[in-house]
Design a protein around this motif. Structure first.
Motif, PDB file in Angstrom:
ATOM      1  N   ILE A   1       6.471  -1.273  64.640  1.00  9.36           N
ATOM      2  CA  ILE A   1       5.230  -0.238  64.797  1.00  9.36           C
ATOM      3  C   ILE A   1       4.877   0.367  65.980  1.00  9.36           C
ATOM      4  O   ILE A   1       5.306  -0.698  66.997  1.00  9.36           O
ATOM      5  CB  ILE A   1       4.135  -0.941  64.357  1.00  9.36           C
ATOM      6  CG1 ILE A   1       3.552  -1.875  65.210  1.00  9.36           C
ATOM      7  CG2 ILE A   1       4.321  -1.076  62.722  1.00  9.36           C
ATOM      8  CD1 ILE A   1       1.214  -1.887  64.397  1.00  9.36           C
ATOM      9  N   PRO A   2       5.493   1.369  66.561  1.00  9.94           N
ATOM     10  CA  PRO A   2       5.013   2.234  67.773  1.00  9.94           C
ATOM     11  C   PRO A   2       3.425   0.748  68.929  1.00  9.94           C
ATOM     12  O   PRO A   2       2.859   1.298  67.641  1.00  9.94           O
ATOM     13  CB  PRO A   2       5.138   3.623  67.777  1.00  9.94           C
ATOM     14  CG  PRO A   2       5.683   3.705  66.325  1.00  9.94           C
ATOM     15  CD  PRO A   2       4.888   2.342  65.802  1.00  9.94           C
ATOM     16  N   GLY A   3       4.110   1.537  70.179  1.00  9.53           N
ATOM     17  CA  GLY A   3       3.558   0.513  70.786  1.00  9.53           C
ATOM     18  C   GLY A   3       1.704   1.684  71.069  1.00  9.53           C
ATOM     19  O   GLY A   3       0.440   0.713  70.895  1.00  9.53           O
ATOM     20  N   GLU A   4       2.169   2.669  70.868  1.00  8.92           N
ATOM     21  CA  GLU A   4       0.653   3.869  71.206  1.00  8.92           C
ATOM     22  C   GLU A   4      -0.144   3.632  69.483  1.00  8.92           C
ATOM     23  O   GLU A   4      -1.245   3.577  69.555  1.00  8.92           O
ATOM     24  CB  GLU A   4       0.744   4.824  70.668  1.00  8.92           C
ATOM     25  CG  GLU A   4       1.984   5.809  69.823  1.00  8.92           C
ATOM     26  CD  GLU A   4       3.391   5.754  70.330  1.00  8.92           C
ATOM     27  OE1 GLU A   4       4.161   6.355  69.685  1.00  8.92           O
ATOM     28  OE2 GLU A   4       3.893   4.851  70.927  1.00  8.92           O
ATOM     29  N   VAL A   5       0.798   2.747  68.665  1.00  9.33           N
ATOM     30  CA  VAL A   5      -0.392   2.632  67.237  1.00  9.33           C
ATOM     31  C   VAL A   5      -1.714   1.751  67.229  1.00  9.33           C
ATOM     32  O   VAL A   5      -2.933   1.683  67.581  1.00  9.33           O
ATOM     33  CB  VAL A   5       0.623   2.801  66.095  1.00  9.33           C
ATOM     34  CG1 VAL A   5      -0.235   2.325  64.904  1.00  9.33           C
ATOM     35  CG2 VAL A   5       1.676   3.452  65.828  1.00  9.33           C
ATOM     36  N   ILE A   6      -1.235   0.790  68.374  1.00 14.85           N
ATOM     37  CA  ILE A   6      -1.869  -0.289  68.681  1.00 14.85           C
ATOM     38  C   ILE A   6      -2.974   0.067  69.713  1.00 14.85           C
ATOM     39  O   ILE A   6      -4.146  -0.352  69.338  1.00 14.85           O
ATOM     40  CB  ILE A   6      -1.655  -1.519  69.729  1.00 14.85           C
ATOM     41  CG1 ILE A   6      -0.066  -1.709  68.572  1.00 14.85           C
ATOM     42  CG2 ILE A   6      -2.327  -2.231  70.116  1.00 14.85           C
ATOM     43  CD1 ILE A   6      -0.508  -2.637  67.971  1.00 14.85           C
ATOM     44  N   VAL A   7      -3.220   1.641  70.790  1.00 14.32           N
ATOM     45  CA  VAL A   7      -3.504   1.501  70.999  1.00 14.32           C
ATOM     46  C   VAL A   7      -5.246   2.470  70.015  1.00 14.32           C
ATOM     47  O   VAL A   7      -6.169   2.694  70.178  1.00 14.32           O
ATOM     48  CB  VAL A   7      -3.569   3.140  72.395  1.00 14.32           C
ATOM     49  CG1 VAL A   7      -4.763   3.758  72.727  1.00 14.32           C
ATOM     50  CG2 VAL A   7      -2.623   2.524  73.107  1.00 14.32           C
ATOM     51  N   ILE A   8      -4.132   3.184  68.888  1.00 20.09           N
ATOM     52  CA  ILE A   8      -5.101   4.442  67.874  1.00 20.09           C
ATOM     53  C   ILE A   8      -5.863   2.813  67.591  1.00 20.09           C
ATOM     54  O   ILE A   8      -7.640   2.656  66.982  1.00 20.09           O
ATOM     55  CB  ILE A   8      -4.068   4.596  66.951  1.00 20.09           C
ATOM     56  CG1 ILE A   8      -3.658   5.533  68.136  1.00 20.09           C
ATOM     57  CG2 ILE A   8      -5.058   4.963  65.517  1.00 20.09           C
ATOM     58  CD1 ILE A   8      -2.736   6.480  66.326  1.00 20.09           C
ATOM     59  N   LEU A   9      -5.547   1.086  67.202  1.00 21.35           N
ATOM     60  CA  LEU A   9      -5.940   0.288  66.277  1.00 21.35           C
ATOM     61  C   LEU A   9      -7.470   0.307  66.954  1.00 21.35           C
ATOM     62  O   LEU A   9      -8.201  -0.617  66.263  1.00 21.35           O
ATOM     63  CB  LEU A   9      -5.063  -0.886  65.541  1.00 21.35           C
ATOM     64  CG  LEU A   9      -4.076  -0.086  64.659  1.00 21.35           C
ATOM     65  CD1 LEU A   9      -3.065  -1.769  64.210  1.00 21.35           C
ATOM     66  CD2 LEU A   9      -4.924   0.155  63.686  1.00 21.35           C
TER      67      LEU A   9
END
Length: 511
Positions: free
Chosen positions: A319-327
């Motif tokens: 999964i893209p790293g920016e998704v972790i920021v969203i989560l």
């Protein structure tokens, strides 16, 4: 410069805790704040974050017993909820540009609820052993096991041929259990817990398996061991401190872009749907509306395991790293929402109970409560040491007495000893409304917990027009004044009486 993130995390965690918001939100905000300054975390923060996750999974493993999981209410609600919620979240992930594999992983993790929030909240309210508390923890364990499966899928690779040796780990349980009993000093117990968690991590990584899975398995070796609780207590503080590093590291990713904020907004709008789904499934599995409501409130949040499993999947490029920021932002906001729900759950129940009870099934419930106390003249609420002593004294004097408690195991234990005890939730206003207690002359509230709970029970009894004596165990004069105002009779705890007795004895010696 590591003192910077430690100090900021402490300050924001303390500030939010003062307004009844989980400190974990403060740690995430500290990381986000530092990201705007260009702060670059050192290797120390990353290692602390990793160890925090390892210690968390070790303590989760200590509680994974088949007895807690193999119940139709736990497995049914837990797994069906995950499947339905995944079906809801997958299209959302695809809409926001995730690949099919990434959307499936993120969707499954969004079905998780927060183990940390639930465990801390239940422990604070002294309800870990209650029926709804154990039900909630059981469902969280099911979710945690699914999370471990995702972590193993994303973080593992092709296992080494030597991995087959790990199948022999259960053979070490007698030896490790014996070693645990030999260890008596606190610092050695702590070192043993740390060694087991980190050893499991290193051992599994050595054969190309997830280190997180290794920590969980090492914890599972001590399930049902009498001293397992001591291991958890010794490692608890270090686990909590090191998890600060994990949430800080997530926060250092900063804020998402505009599309990310839309993603967060949509997922927050779906949080009530997640709660409604939980409540509907609990009711479908024949639970009372009150139990269903309390369990739903406990589980209404997104989970730290969403971040943990997501971070592993991101490091593997799934999964893209920016998704972790969203989560991370999503999880922080859901924690705030959950803290408000838990704080005002009694008020919410009183305002919604008439509506929620309409969905309760007209069947015998697993958490059935009594509607009559029979010929009992004395009622003891709370079967701790004080409550049990009172109940046994009544029986020795051949008085008709009955006790109630929210812990089913404790109820069974005291029943097996030959005393009359019933399962009931004394904080349920409907229980008092429906209870026939015409012959009860005196009620003893001997339960542990905060004074507000005891005050609430007294108020419910007086609202029911109960005219008998209500004696309440209190800790200090302030609590005694509240109980008097509510209509009860406060009784000082033995420690206060012992102190007064010692002072009187000393004064008498002077005379």
């Amino acid at each position: 410069m590591d003192i910077v993130w430690i100090g900021l995390a402490f300050f924001l965690g303390l500030l939010l805790n003062r307004v009844h918001i989980p400190p974990l939100v403060g740690y995430l905000l500290a990381g986000i704040g530092l990201s705007f300054t260009g702060y670059e975390p050192g290797i120390l923060l990353h290692e602390i974050a990793h160890l925090g996750v390892i210690f968390l999974l070790f303590t989760v493993g200590l509680h994974i017993s088949l007895k807690n999981i193999l119940q139709k209410e736990v497995l049914g609600v837990g797994l069906i909820h995950l499947m339905i919620s995944a079906g809801i979240f997958i299209p959302v992930g695809l809409y926001f540009g995730l690949s099919t594999e990434a959307a499936v992983i993120v969707a499954i993790t969004l079905g998780f609820s927060s183990t940390v929030l639930a465990a801390k909240g239940l422990e604070t309210r002294n309800e870990l052993s209650s029926y709804y508390g154990r039900l909630s923890i059981g469902i969280l364990i099911v979710q945690d096991l699914v999370a471990i499966g995702i972590i193993a899928y994303a973080g593992g690779g092709v296992p080494s041929p030597w991995a087959v040796i790990l199948l022999g780990l259960p053979l070490l349980r007698p030896l490790l259990s014996r070693l645990l009993y030999i260890v008596e000093r606190d610092e050695l117990l702590l070192l043993m817990a740390l060694s087991l968690a980190m050893g499991g991590d290193a051992l599994f990584e050595a054969v190309n398996l997830s280190g997180e899975l290794g920590a969980l398995v090492m914890g599972m070796l001590f399930v049902n061991d009498e001293k397992a609780d001591q291991l958890e207590k010794k490692i608890w503080g270090i686990k909590e401190a090191f998890l600060v590093g994990f949430f800080l590291e997530i926060g250092l990713g900063g804020f998402p872009d505009t599309s990310g904020f839309y993603f967060v907004g949509v997922l927050l709008l779906l949080l009530p749907l997640k709660a409604v789904l939980f409540y509907g499934l609990f009711v479908a599995f024949k639970l009372r509306s009150r139990t269903s409501f309390l369990s739903t409130v406990t589980l209404t949040a997104y989970s730290e395991f969403t971040l943990i499993a997501g971070a592993v999947a991101a490091s593997a490029g799934i999964i893209p790293g920016e998704v972790i920021v969203i989560l991370g932002l999503l999880t922080a906001v859901s924690y705030v929402i959950n803290s408000v729900l838990v704080r005002y759950e009694d008020v919410l129940w009183q305002r919604t109970s008439s509506l929620l009870r309409r969905f309760e099934r007209d069947v015998k419930h697993p958490d059935h409560q009594p509607v009559s106390l029979g010929a009992a003249q004395y009622l003891v609420i709370g079967m701790g040491l004080t409550g049990q002593a009172a109940l046994k004294m009544f029986n020795q004097e051949n008085q008709a007495a009955v006790g109630i408690d929210i812990n089913p195991d404790r109820v069974k234990q005291i029943l097996d000893e030959g005393y009359r005890v019933l399962y009931a939730d004394a904080q349920d206003a409907l229980f008092w409304e429906e209870l026939d207690m015409q012959k009860v002359k005196t009620i003893l509230i001997a339960m542990s917990g905060d004074i507000y709970t005891k005050e609430f029970i007294v108020e419910q009894l007086r609202r029911k027009k109960y005219r008998g004596t209500i004696r309440v165990l209190t800790q200090n004069e302030r609590e005694g004044e509240r109980i008097l105002k509510a209509g009860g009779t406060p009784v000082s705890v033995p420690a206060v009486q012992m102190g007064e007795k010692l002072a009187k004895m000393s004064l008498e010696e002077q005379d």
